[in-house]
Enzyme design. Structure first.
Site, mmCIF file in Angstrom:
data_model
loop_
_atom_site.group_PDB
_atom_site.id
_atom_site.type_symbol
_atom_site.label_atom_id
_atom_site.label_comp_id
_atom_site.label_asym_id
_atom_site.label_seq_id
_atom_site.Cartn_x
_atom_site.Cartn_y
_atom_site.Cartn_z
ATOM 1 N N LYS A 64 -44.441 7.302 70.116
ATOM 2 C CA LYS A 64 -45.093 7.098 71.679
ATOM 3 C C LYS A 64 -45.109 5.656 71.990
ATOM 4 O O LYS A 64 -45.050 5.612 73.101
ATOM 5 C CB LYS A 64 -46.506 7.670 71.696
ATOM 6 C CG LYS A 64 -46.568 9.198 71.549
ATOM 7 C CD LYS A 64 -46.801 9.886 72.861
ATOM 8 C CE LYS A 64 -46.992 11.427 73.028
ATOM 9 N NZ LYS A 64 -46.846 12.165 71.738
ATOM 10 N N SER A 100 -56.571 11.501 73.761
ATOM 11 C CA SER A 100 -57.222 10.927 72.474
ATOM 12 C C SER A 100 -56.285 11.173 71.375
ATOM 13 O O SER A 100 -56.714 10.883 70.161
ATOM 14 C CB SER A 100 -58.295 12.091 72.331
ATOM 15 O OG SER A 100 -57.744 13.299 72.290
ATOM 16 N N GLU A 136 -41.527 23.814 68.962
ATOM 17 C CA GLU A 136 -42.900 23.531 69.184
ATOM 18 C C GLU A 136 -43.665 24.648 68.205
ATOM 19 O O GLU A 136 -43.192 25.497 67.919
ATOM 20 C CB GLU A 136 -42.856 23.820 70.652
ATOM 21 C CG GLU A 136 -42.788 25.421 71.189
ATOM 22 C CD GLU A 136 -42.843 25.448 72.819
ATOM 23 O OE1 GLU A 136 -43.451 24.462 73.554
ATOM 24 O OE2 GLU A 136 -42.405 26.555 73.139
ATOM 25 N N GLY A 171 -47.957 27.708 70.885
ATOM 26 C CA GLY A 171 -47.950 27.057 72.146
ATOM 27 C C GLY A 171 -46.420 27.120 72.400
ATOM 28 O O GLY A 171 -45.994 26.093 72.728
ATOM 29 N N ASP A 192 -45.190 27.854 75.222
ATOM 30 C CA ASP A 192 -44.767 27.582 76.781
ATOM 31 C C ASP A 192 -43.553 26.875 77.169
ATOM 32 O O ASP A 192 -42.715 27.370 78.061
ATOM 33 C CB ASP A 192 -45.783 26.758 77.471
ATOM 34 C CG ASP A 192 -45.885 25.202 76.959
ATOM 35 O OD1 ASP A 192 -46.506 25.122 75.711
ATOM 36 O OD2 ASP A 192 -45.653 24.232 77.572
ATOM 37 N N SER A 218 -41.770 12.578 63.919
ATOM 38 C CA SER A 218 -42.300 12.039 65.365
ATOM 39 C C SER A 218 -43.593 11.044 64.940
ATOM 40 O O SER A 218 -43.576 10.013 65.926
ATOM 41 C CB SER A 218 -42.569 12.892 66.112
ATOM 42 O OG SER A 218 -43.571 13.999 65.947
HETATM 43 C C1 LIG Z 1 -46.776 13.167 71.550
HETATM 44 C C2 LIG Z 1 -46.164 13.817 70.426
HETATM 45 C C3 LIG Z 1 -45.303 14.928 70.318
HETATM 46 C C4 LIG Z 1 -44.803 15.579 71.576
HETATM 47 O O1 LIG Z 1 -44.194 14.619 72.348
HETATM 48 P P1 LIG Z 1 -43.782 15.169 73.757
HETATM 49 O O2 LIG Z 1 -43.236 14.009 74.537
HETATM 50 O O3 LIG Z 1 -44.931 15.163 74.424
HETATM 51 O O4 LIG Z 1 -42.755 16.314 73.945
HETATM 52 C C5 LIG Z 1 -44.518 15.047 69.063
HETATM 53 N N1 LIG Z 1 -45.104 14.542 67.861
HETATM 54 C C6 LIG Z 1 -45.974 13.321 67.891
HETATM 55 C C7 LIG Z 1 -46.322 12.846 66.682
HETATM 56 C C8 LIG Z 1 -46.618 13.287 69.190
HETATM 57 O O5 LIG Z 1 -47.827 12.288 68.985
#
Ligand SMILES: *Cc1c(COP(=O)(O)O)cnc(C)c1O
Length: 326
Positions: free
Chosen positions: A60, A85, A211, A215, A217, A311
């Protein structure tokens, strides 16, 4: 097309390249890891992009830093605001601190103390709200208007999407062309950005989003051709507890993604254990989504070169121990 939809500015590959230039030397160029065990189990050649080792612990940071940097100087100086959060809050707080921009983060009063402390530690002002009695968007809008702050959302924003896409650009620059790229799917910033990057940097690469089962969606939206909204899903994958895709992310996903898959919370936990045991990595539940899909055979990776996003790694150690030990 509605007026709102026709006035959207969708990001392009050029935006991902511009984002890469902006974050260069600020975001970590995270390592690309491999595992013989994972290759042997799946029959593919897997390349893991370790964004759990990114600054503030998740990808992020890329989108937050890019979006704040892209603001005109006069706008940026007044400050930015985010409601979160989770990882977006910490990413916004750190990116603002680096850029010398005031940041307000609106968080529920019962957000984990560790996350609040981390956000404040990066110098952001945390404004608390009561999630049962107060509307955070109304509160955020009032604060933004009063102080002239710019709202940066966690996924539904062209510069956020472009920033997230830089992770795929770096991955492909290191591995060379990929047959398949598997990303996480919450609100779709990561998946849309990675799909934009892969389309140009590795033409023909099939991009999948994963996903949580509870969830789904995104999967339903993809298959039904419209944005489906669901109640807040109950899942361990707290980074993907989104209720709908964004107006910017959905059309990109629809045009460029091969399919959207889902995995169970039990599969996420198994995959956290795999990362800890085999690759010596702490990965938060959401961060394991793509790997869980590949290890459970949901994508046929035999004899393929496969990019996989890890991620994020933000999970408190007590929760980690509880999940891994169970
Ligand atoms: C936000 C997040 C996601 C999902 O990312 P999006 O851009 O909302 O699809 C996946 N893994 C982690 C660790 C995140 O913080």
């Amino acid at each position: 097309m509605s007026e709102a939809a026709s006035s959207l500015r969708l990001p392009t590959f050029a935006d991902v390249e511009r984002a890469a230039a902006r974050i260069a030397g600020v975001a970590h160029r995270t390592p690309v890891l491999t595992s013989r065990t994972a290759d042997a189990r799946t029959g593919g050649r897997l390349f893991f992009k370790a964004e759990n080792l990114q600054r503030a612990g998740a990808f992020k940071f890329r989108g937050a830093y890019n979006a704040i940097s892209a603001l005109p100087e006069a706008v940026r100086r007044r400050g930015v605001i985010a409601y979160s959060s989770g990882n977006h809050a910490q990413a916004m707080a750190l990116a603002s601190q680096i850029l010398g921009v005031p940041a307000v983060i609106v968080m529920p009063h019962d957000a984990p103390a560790m996350k609040m402390a981390a956000t404040r530690g990066y110098g952001a002002e945390v404004v608390l709200y009561d999630r049962y009695s107060q509307d955070r968007e109304a509160l955020g809008r009032a604060l933004a208007a009063e102080r002239g702050l710019t709202l940066i959302p966690p996924y539904d924003h062209p510069d956020v999407i472009a920033g997230q896409g830089t992770l795929a650009l770096e991955l492909i620059a290191e591995t060379g062309p990929l047959d398949i790229l598997v990303a996480c799917l919450g609100g779709g910033g990561q998946l849309a950005g990675c799909a934009l990057a892969a389309a140009e940097a590795s033409p023909g690469c099939r991009v999948y989003g994963v996903e949580p089962e509870a969830g789904n969606d995104g999967q339903r939206s993809f298959r039904e051709g419209r944005i489906v909204r669901i109640p807040v899903p109950q899942t361990l994958a707290d980074g993907a507890q989104t209720t709908h895709l964004g107006a910017h992310t959905f059309p990109i996903i629809q045009a460029r993604v091969a399919d959207i898959l889902t995995v169970s919370d039990a599969q996420l936990v198994e995959t956290m254990r795999f990362f800890a045991e085999r690759m010596k990595l702490i990965v938060e539940p959401t961060g394991t989504l793509p790997t869980a899909a590949v290890l459970n055979g949901l994508v046929d990776v035999a004899d393929k070169r496969v990019g996989i996003v890890i991620s994020g790694g933000n999970i408190d150690l007590a929760a980690f121990a509880r999940l891994i030990g169970g």
